[in-house]
Design an enzyme around this catalytic site. Structure first.
Site, PDB file in Angstrom:
ATOM      1  N   ASP A  10      41.296  34.939  29.354  1.00 48.13           N
ATOM      2  CA  ASP A  10      41.814  36.088  30.046  1.00 48.13           C
ATOM      3  C   ASP A  10      40.739  36.991  30.427  1.00 48.13           C
ATOM      4  O   ASP A  10      39.877  37.543  29.497  1.00 48.13           O
ATOM      5  CB  ASP A  10      42.818  36.667  28.962  1.00 48.13           C
ATOM      6  CG  ASP A  10      43.403  37.697  29.487  1.00 48.13           C
ATOM      7  OD1 ASP A  10      43.271  38.148  30.699  1.00 48.13           O
ATOM      8  OD2 ASP A  10      44.325  38.459  28.652  1.00 48.13           O
ATOM      9  N   ILE A  11      40.739  37.149  31.656  1.00 50.55           N
ATOM     10  CA  ILE A  11      39.814  38.105  32.240  1.00 50.55           C
ATOM     11  C   ILE A  11      39.804  39.464  31.854  1.00 50.55           C
ATOM     12  O   ILE A  11      38.701  40.096  31.703  1.00 50.55           O
ATOM     13  CB  ILE A  11      39.890  38.147  34.013  1.00 50.55           C
ATOM     14  CG1 ILE A  11      38.306  38.471  34.543  1.00 50.55           C
ATOM     15  CG2 ILE A  11      41.145  38.807  34.420  1.00 50.55           C
ATOM     16  CD1 ILE A  11      38.253  38.253  36.031  1.00 50.55           C
ATOM     17  N   ASP A  34      46.833  39.747  38.560  1.00 49.58           N
ATOM     18  CA  ASP A  34      47.230  41.168  39.000  1.00 49.58           C
ATOM     19  C   ASP A  34      47.998  41.867  37.917  1.00 49.58           C
ATOM     20  O   ASP A  34      47.687  43.117  37.436  1.00 49.58           O
ATOM     21  CB  ASP A  34      47.772  41.183  40.471  1.00 49.58           C
ATOM     22  CG  ASP A  34      47.754  42.543  41.119  1.00 49.58           C
ATOM     23  OD1 ASP A  34      47.229  43.454  40.566  1.00 49.58           O
ATOM     24  OD2 ASP A  34      48.285  42.561  42.139  1.00 49.58           O
ATOM     25  N   GLY A 119      45.950  30.817  42.892  1.00 55.42           N
ATOM     26  CA  GLY A 119      47.338  30.640  41.970  1.00 55.42           C
ATOM     27  C   GLY A 119      48.358  30.440  42.963  1.00 55.42           C
ATOM     28  O   GLY A 119      48.560  29.609  43.753  1.00 55.42           O
ATOM     29  N   VAL A 120      49.131  31.807  43.155  1.00 60.92           N
ATOM     30  CA  VAL A 120      50.478  31.874  43.857  1.00 60.92           C
ATOM     31  C   VAL A 120      50.140  31.508  45.489  1.00 60.92           C
ATOM     32  O   VAL A 120      50.471  31.072  46.148  1.00 60.92           O
ATOM     33  CB  VAL A 120      51.107  32.976  43.792  1.00 60.92           C
ATOM     34  CG1 VAL A 120      52.093  33.286  44.730  1.00 60.92           C
ATOM     35  CG2 VAL A 120      51.593  33.071  42.383  1.00 60.92           C
TER      36      VAL A 120
END
Ligand code: ADP
Length: 170
Positions: A10-11, A34, A119-120
């Site tokens: 996890d960034i 985001d 991703g999306v």
């Protein structure tokens, strides 16, 4: 010695001067990385983003990191993948370059990137990864300010792609 690192996770948990957010053009939050960054940074991040008036695709803007370990968040807007003939590769390269230049202008020495657009936004990671690594390498050759560039992979599959691309350079 300047270094490129690859980590999986996890960034929002990384201890670096800046983490990069794969944002959308409104900069007012979204899903994926985001959403995770906004949740971890707290509501002050959204307030700070409101004053930025959005961001064009390929460009980057900076805010404080608020409750994150990272002192700053660099928000960049990756291209939506349309098959590769709408400047997607150039725009993705611009995201990495502009984020690194912004970090340097703020005197930062370490920065972590997620897989922007993968991703999306649908950019194939196998095509995005060499662009990310290529921009990082090129930047490290041009500057001495940044000493640590971390690529944070969310999935094991992405981690494998990054590992193979880095190994292929040796
Ligand atoms: P985009 O809209 O630019 O494609 P996404 O957030 O949908 O952005 O996905 C970008 C990348 O970030 C994907 O590889 C996704 O798996 C990854 N990701 C999602 N959440 C996190 C997180 N908390 N830390 C690091 N990477 C993440």
């Amino acid at each position: 010695m300047a270094a490129i690192e690859i980590v999986q996770g996890d960034i929002t948990s990384l201890e670096v001067d800046a983490i990069v957010n794969a944002a959308n053009r409104t900069l007012l939050g979204g899903g994926g990385v985001d959403g995770a960054i906004h949740r971890a940074a707290g509501p002050e991040l959204l307030e700070a983003c409101r004053s930025l008036n959005g961001c064009r695709t390929g460009e980057a803007k900076i805010t404080p990191g608020f409750r994150l370990s990272a002192r700053y968040v660099i928000h960049t807007v990756g291209p939506v993948w349309h098959g590769g003939d709408r400047q997607e590769e150039q725009l993705l390269a611009a995201c990495y370059r502009n984020s690194l230049e912004l970090a340097e202008r703020h005197g930062l020495t370490s920065i972590a990137f997620p897989g922007i657009s993968t991703g999306v936004y649908g950019f194939p990671v196998a095509r995005a990864c060499p662009i990310a690594i290529g921009e990082a390498r090129g930047f490290l050759e041009r500057t001495e300010m940044i000493s640590r560039i971390v690529f944070c992979c969310f999935s094991g599959a992405d981690l494998d792609v990054y590992r193979k691309n880095l190994a292929a350079e040796q």
